[in-house]
Design an enzyme around this catalytic site. Sequence first.
Site, PDB file in Angstrom:
ATOM      1  N   GLU A  64      39.682  -5.969   5.745  1.00 11.25           N
ATOM      2  CA  GLU A  64      40.618  -7.092   5.584  1.00 11.25           C
ATOM      3  C   GLU A  64      40.277  -8.282   6.480  1.00 11.25           C
ATOM      4  OE1 GLU A  64      42.214  -7.338   3.098  1.00 11.25           O
ATOM      5  OE2 GLU A  64      42.538  -5.295   2.379  1.00 11.25           O
ATOM      6  N   GLU A  73      40.055 -11.213  -3.298  1.00 13.69           N
ATOM      7  CA  GLU A  73      39.917  -9.940  -4.017  1.00 13.69           C
ATOM      8  C   GLU A  73      38.501  -9.772  -4.532  1.00 13.69           C
ATOM      9  OE1 GLU A  73      42.300  -8.182  -3.308  1.00 13.69           O
ATOM     10  OE2 GLU A  73      43.772  -9.753  -2.888  1.00 13.69           O
ATOM     11  N   ALA A  83      47.771  -9.279  -4.218  1.00 12.93           N
ATOM     12  CA  ALA A  83      46.856  -8.774  -5.239  1.00 12.93           C
ATOM     13  C   ALA A  83      46.077  -7.597  -4.687  1.00 12.93           C
ATOM     14  CB  ALA A  83      45.889  -9.873  -5.668  1.00 12.93           C
TER      15      ALA A  83
HETATM   16  N1  PHE Z   1      44.122  -4.791  -0.266  1.00 13.43           N
HETATM   17  C1  PHE Z   1      44.945  -5.859  -0.762  1.00 13.43           C
HETATM   18  C2  PHE Z   1      44.294  -7.137  -0.292  1.00 13.43           C
HETATM   19  O1  PHE Z   1      44.192  -7.451   0.824  1.00 13.43           O
HETATM   20  C3  PHE Z   1      46.328  -5.876  -0.263  1.00 13.43           C
HETATM   21  C4  PHE Z   1      47.203  -4.766  -0.716  1.00 13.43           C
HETATM   22  C5  PHE Z   1      47.473  -3.734   0.118  1.00 13.43           C
HETATM   23  C6  PHE Z   1      47.769  -4.797  -1.962  1.00 13.43           C
HETATM   24  C7  PHE Z   1      48.311  -2.701  -0.252  1.00 13.43           C
HETATM   25  C8  PHE Z   1      48.611  -3.799  -2.352  1.00 13.43           C
HETATM   26  C9  PHE Z   1      48.890  -2.757  -1.500  1.00 13.43           C
HETATM   27  O2  PHE Z   1      43.768  -7.867  -0.993  1.00 13.43           O
HETATM   28 ZN    ZN Z   2      42.305  -7.838   1.283  1.00 16.45          ZN
END
Ligand code: PHE
Ligand code: ZN
Length: 847
Positions: free
Chosen positions: A313, A291, A255
């Site tokens: 992250e 998210e 997501a």
């Molecule tokens: N940023 C998103 C997450 O960690 C992951 C993601 C990265 C989704 C690149 C799509 C493309 O929640």
């Molecule tokens: Zn993330």
Amino acid sequence: MRDAAPQTIFLKDYTPFGFQVQDVHLTFDLAPNATHVTARIRFAPIKGAADKTFFLHGENVTLISAKIDGEVVTPKVTPEGLTCDVPDMPFTWETEVKIDPAANTALEGLYLSNSMYCTQCEAEGFRKITYYPDRPDVMSTFTVRINGPHGTLLSNGNPVASGDGWAEWHDPWPKPAYLFALVAGELIAHRDTFTTSEGRKVDLALYVRGGDEGKCAFGMQALKDSMKWDEDVYGRAYDLDVFNIVAVDDFNMGAMENKGLNIFNASAVLASPETSTDMNFERIEAIIAHEYFHNWTGNRITCRDWFQLCLKEGLTVFRDSQFTADMRSEPVKRISDVIDLRGRQFPEDQGPLAHPVRPESFQEINNFYTATIYEKGAEVIRMLKTLVGDAAYSKALDLYFDRHDGQACTIEDWLAVFQDATGRDLTQFKRWYSQAGTPRVAVSEAFENGTYTLSFEQDTPPSATTADPQPQVIPVAVGLLAVDGSEALPTQILELTEARQSFTFPGLAAKPVPSILRGFSAPVVLDHAADHAFLLAHDTDPFNRWEAANKLARASLLGTITKGSAPDPAWLAGIAQLLNDDTLDPAYRSLMLDLPGQSELAAQLHRDGHTPDPDAIWNAVHGLIQALSDTMADTLPALYAANQVSDAYAPDAAQSGMRALGSTVLNLLTRQDGGDQAQAQYGNADNMTLQLGALANLIRVGRGDAALAQFEAHWKDDRLVMDKWFGLQVGTAKPDDAADTAKALTGHAAFNWKNPNRFRATLGALAGHHAGFHAKDGSGYTLLADWLIKLDPVNPQTTARMCSAFQTWRRYDAIRQSMISKELDRIAATPDLSRDTTEMITRIREA
Ligand code: PHE
Ligand code: ZN
């Protein structure tokens, strides 16, 4: 489309963009093959900027016109973007471009999924939508107008106005382009509201395709729980009038946290008891939380550049793990996370793809959405919290939000907050961010005159990115047990900072039994000849009690594999007793039977100087389960009966724990009754957890054909359930049949290989079937390579991620190595191979 020649980007080369973006206005005229995007952007040159080049990223976009302050200009356009002479004062930049969403199979930028328009911009997808400084440190407010004949037209922020065939959105929070999102389609909204602690009434909606309305309630509840939790635990409230989630069928990842408009892989949000397993429910709850939590850790405070990815992250994974622990069971969550870490992150950290939590270079950033950056990144934050304590952690986080709200930050900023809030020098701790590799910690003990000494030795093997690792700060949680099983010394944190270090505990009447690395206080490999049977019976730390079972099982399996020894009676007796101990949480008991993964055993054998034989590993694991089944034969039916849920289905911790234990027991029972109970369970199941668990057992004992056919006939129109049908057949195949099974399934009419979920369900299941993937004849390698070569031009991102199946190749025998090497060469030699896959194959081959 051919990628530009691979180029390595270095952290040390970071230079800020020379212009400030004051605001962005975008207009989308949607059409499948020719969507027109008009951008009006106000730029202001930054005085004294080191780099004054006006470069805008742009890929796969056709420039129709460009204007500065209304005057037509002719920028210099390359496949990567454009440069243009611009005034030395604020100016308005306008472009019109044309893009082709229908041809976008890479699922990055604006694309179509089942005739719905959606976007994916992280990390560098916005440049496939329009010309823009597509870098996370350029933040701006966005106003978006969408023209299209769709019932639902969504973008970031708050709705401004809408009419027949158009809608306008405004996002007041400055954001980088990677958080941009747009959705247009015929969707159905499942609605609710949430009132924040600040009194803001937020309209919540979960948008799905017709037919999926019944799968929204759980995700919505998870969203509300997450919003509340972030207020209660981190003091962070939501900041817009709406929060929208959209489910899409074609998505590369789980997501995406786009501001106010999260886009989810359907598998990561849609849930119902009939179609989703308990594990699905738990994962969905965690991803929704993840998210949502990004709104503060990622969106309000974002990353200066993509080298800082773990800033958002690692922290957000850590936060979602805290949430799950609070919502469900802390020990169960911790154990599950460690299983996952050992299964995915350790192989990465110990192989050719090893990289630091904050990498210093990359070719394709999409290849760095890894278990190291996410999961090890979260472990690093967990260690930091352990070292400074809970109160100081909260204080540091408050300072982080205060000081950096609205900014694009670095790991230096993050650590400075902890240094300032706690006065602690984190210079050495910072090595966790710059050094790759899993530290190994060896322990020895001594006892003399009432003084007990624990000596530690830490050592991190060198890796591709870290030639000479230095000692790290390792918090080791230790408790001492007396011989009668009582606790002689409660948990304390020992801080290892040197290569060799000893700690003494005076005044003990007898030599204690140590319980080391409680709660898995650091992501290391612990080497300690502990009394695991004793710890299994007595440890007061639930993680280490589980770890003792795991260690005993591991030793037993390694003995069988290397010496042909029989299963360890201490493990059999200990587990048999624990499984029947009603005072323990069923979910926890079920985890006690989670044996070390077969790939993990291969890694251990390799470390110990053996050449792992995948068939021998497979046989040993199945032999051990059979032995446990035989040992427990008499008690299994009662234990199975005791773990049937009579209440109406709920995906909560209590019920799913019982079903998990019931399913563990069914697995053992099937080895006694040949599948009769599984057959009955399959027939009676009113939820997917029980249905799928029963089906797996029926397949294993060769009684699955009728059920598989029935399952397919019943679920053929449900994509997410059919993914399970594909995956299960590969996952439960005997090693010699796995590749054939996968191959046959790729010929099935429903094998829509361009859909990442279906591709992963089938080929990913093969890669995850250790003995099947590594089948002697090389059929697993060839099949995966064939499909990676086929998928690469269509979807480089998913192809590249799946190349990691080959990362452990140097562990195996010469014949397997040469077969894999041939496949790697074949992939590498494919004409026009994507930048993503090229980088992965090159790194893996260099092992
Ligand atoms: N940023 C998103 C997450 O960690 C992951 C993601 C990265 C989704 C690149 C799509 C493309 O929640
Ligand atoms: Zn993330």
